[in-house]
Design a protein around this motif. Sequence first.
Motif, short mmCIF file in Angstrom:
data_model
loop_
_atom_site.label_atom_id
_atom_site.label_comp_id
_atom_site.label_asym_id
_atom_site.label_seq_id
_atom_site.Cartn_x
_atom_site.Cartn_y
_atom_site.Cartn_z
N LEU A 11 0.82 -1.21 0.00
CA LEU A 11 0.00 0.00 0.00
C LEU A 11 0.86 1.26 0.00
O LEU A 11 0.60 2.20 -0.75
N ALA A 12 1.91 1.28 0.82
CA ALA A 12 2.81 2.44 0.85
C ALA A 12 3.48 2.63 -0.51
O ALA A 12 3.59 3.77 -1.00
N ALA A 13 3.90 1.55 -1.13
CA ALA A 13 4.52 1.64 -2.46
C ALA A 13 3.52 2.15 -3.50
O ALA A 13 3.87 2.97 -4.36
N ALA A 14 2.28 1.67 -3.43
CA ALA A 14 1.27 2.12 -4.39
C ALA A 14 0.99 3.62 -4.23
O ALA A 14 0.90 4.35 -5.23
N LEU A 15 0.87 4.08 -2.99
CA LEU A 15 0.63 5.51 -2.76
C LEU A 15 1.81 6.34 -3.24
O LEU A 15 1.64 7.41 -3.83
N PHE A 16 3.02 5.85 -3.01
CA PHE A 16 4.21 6.57 -3.46
C PHE A 16 4.29 6.57 -4.98
O PHE A 16 4.67 7.59 -5.59
N LEU A 17 3.94 5.47 -5.64
CA LEU A 17 3.99 5.41 -7.09
C LEU A 17 2.98 6.36 -7.74
O LEU A 17 3.26 6.92 -8.80
N MET A 44 -4.00 13.57 -8.37
CA MET A 44 -3.18 12.67 -7.55
C MET A 44 -3.82 12.48 -6.17
O MET A 44 -3.94 11.36 -5.68
N PHE A 45 -4.25 13.59 -5.55
CA PHE A 45 -4.86 13.49 -4.23
C PHE A 45 -6.19 12.73 -4.28
O PHE A 45 -6.51 11.98 -3.37
N VAL A 46 -6.94 12.90 -5.36
CA VAL A 46 -8.20 12.16 -5.51
C VAL A 46 -7.93 10.67 -5.65
O VAL A 46 -8.62 9.84 -5.03
N VAL A 47 -6.93 10.32 -6.44
CA VAL A 47 -6.59 8.89 -6.61
C VAL A 47 -6.12 8.28 -5.30
O VAL A 47 -6.54 7.18 -4.94
N ILE A 48 -5.29 9.01 -4.56
CA ILE A 48 -4.83 8.51 -3.26
C ILE A 48 -6.02 8.34 -2.32
O ILE A 48 -6.14 7.33 -1.62
N GLY A 49 -6.92 9.31 -2.29
CA GLY A 49 -8.11 9.21 -1.45
C GLY A 49 -8.99 8.04 -1.84
O GLY A 49 -9.53 7.33 -0.98
N LEU A 50 -9.15 7.81 -3.14
CA LEU A 50 -9.97 6.68 -3.61
C LEU A 50 -9.34 5.34 -3.24
O LEU A 50 -10.05 4.40 -2.85
N ALA A 77 2.06 6.80 6.67
CA ALA A 77 3.25 7.44 7.22
C ALA A 77 4.49 7.15 6.37
O ALA A 77 5.28 8.06 6.08
N VAL A 78 4.63 5.91 5.95
CA VAL A 78 5.77 5.55 5.10
C VAL A 78 5.66 6.23 3.74
O VAL A 78 6.63 6.80 3.22
N ALA A 79 4.46 6.20 3.15
CA ALA A 79 4.27 6.84 1.85
C ALA A 79 4.47 8.35 1.93
O ALA A 79 5.03 8.96 1.01
N PHE A 85 10.29 13.36 1.04
CA PHE A 85 11.75 13.39 1.02
C PHE A 85 12.37 12.78 -0.25
O PHE A 85 13.37 13.27 -0.75
N VAL A 86 11.80 11.70 -0.77
CA VAL A 86 12.38 11.02 -1.92
C VAL A 86 11.76 11.49 -3.23
O VAL A 86 12.45 11.60 -4.25
#
Length: 154
Positions: A11-17, A44-50, A77-79, A85-86
């Motif tokens: 999930l963290a990787a998907a949110l970061f991607l 981007m924020f809508v996709v993350i929220g969905l 938190a990880v995402a 930062f990255v």
Amino acid sequence: MKERWRAIGVLAAALFLVNVAARLVNRFVFPDDDTATDRITLLMFVVIGLILAVLAFRWGRDRPVGWWAADLTAAVAVALALTVFVGPLLVGESPFANGAGFFFAQIWLYLAATAAGVLVGFLTLTALGRDHRSQQLKRYAELKAAKPRKVVRR
């Protein structure tokens, strides 16, 4: 336990991607268009929220709130740390290039989008009565109604 951490990591990787994809589109497709940049950021924020709404809805049916809320919090938190930062480093910028105000605005907007997504998913699930707690109460009520009454003789 291993599967739980794997789900958090995926999930963290998907949110970061999703964030990386939005940054790359902003950088290479619309480098000087502020309107397009704002629209891509909003998308981007809508996709993350969905994504989080769907997961809150799905995980809320099977697990207690504490379990899936902790999993979502860890993944967000990880995402968020990776995004702040990255993410800028991947497109050739510094995380603090636009100043402290932009840095903290990024954090607050990300947290607002994730909180809104989780709330929409969980409140929809609760309104439909399909959350874990409602199902437990329903099973308890059915169990108590199914037992015949004991007759007390004196």
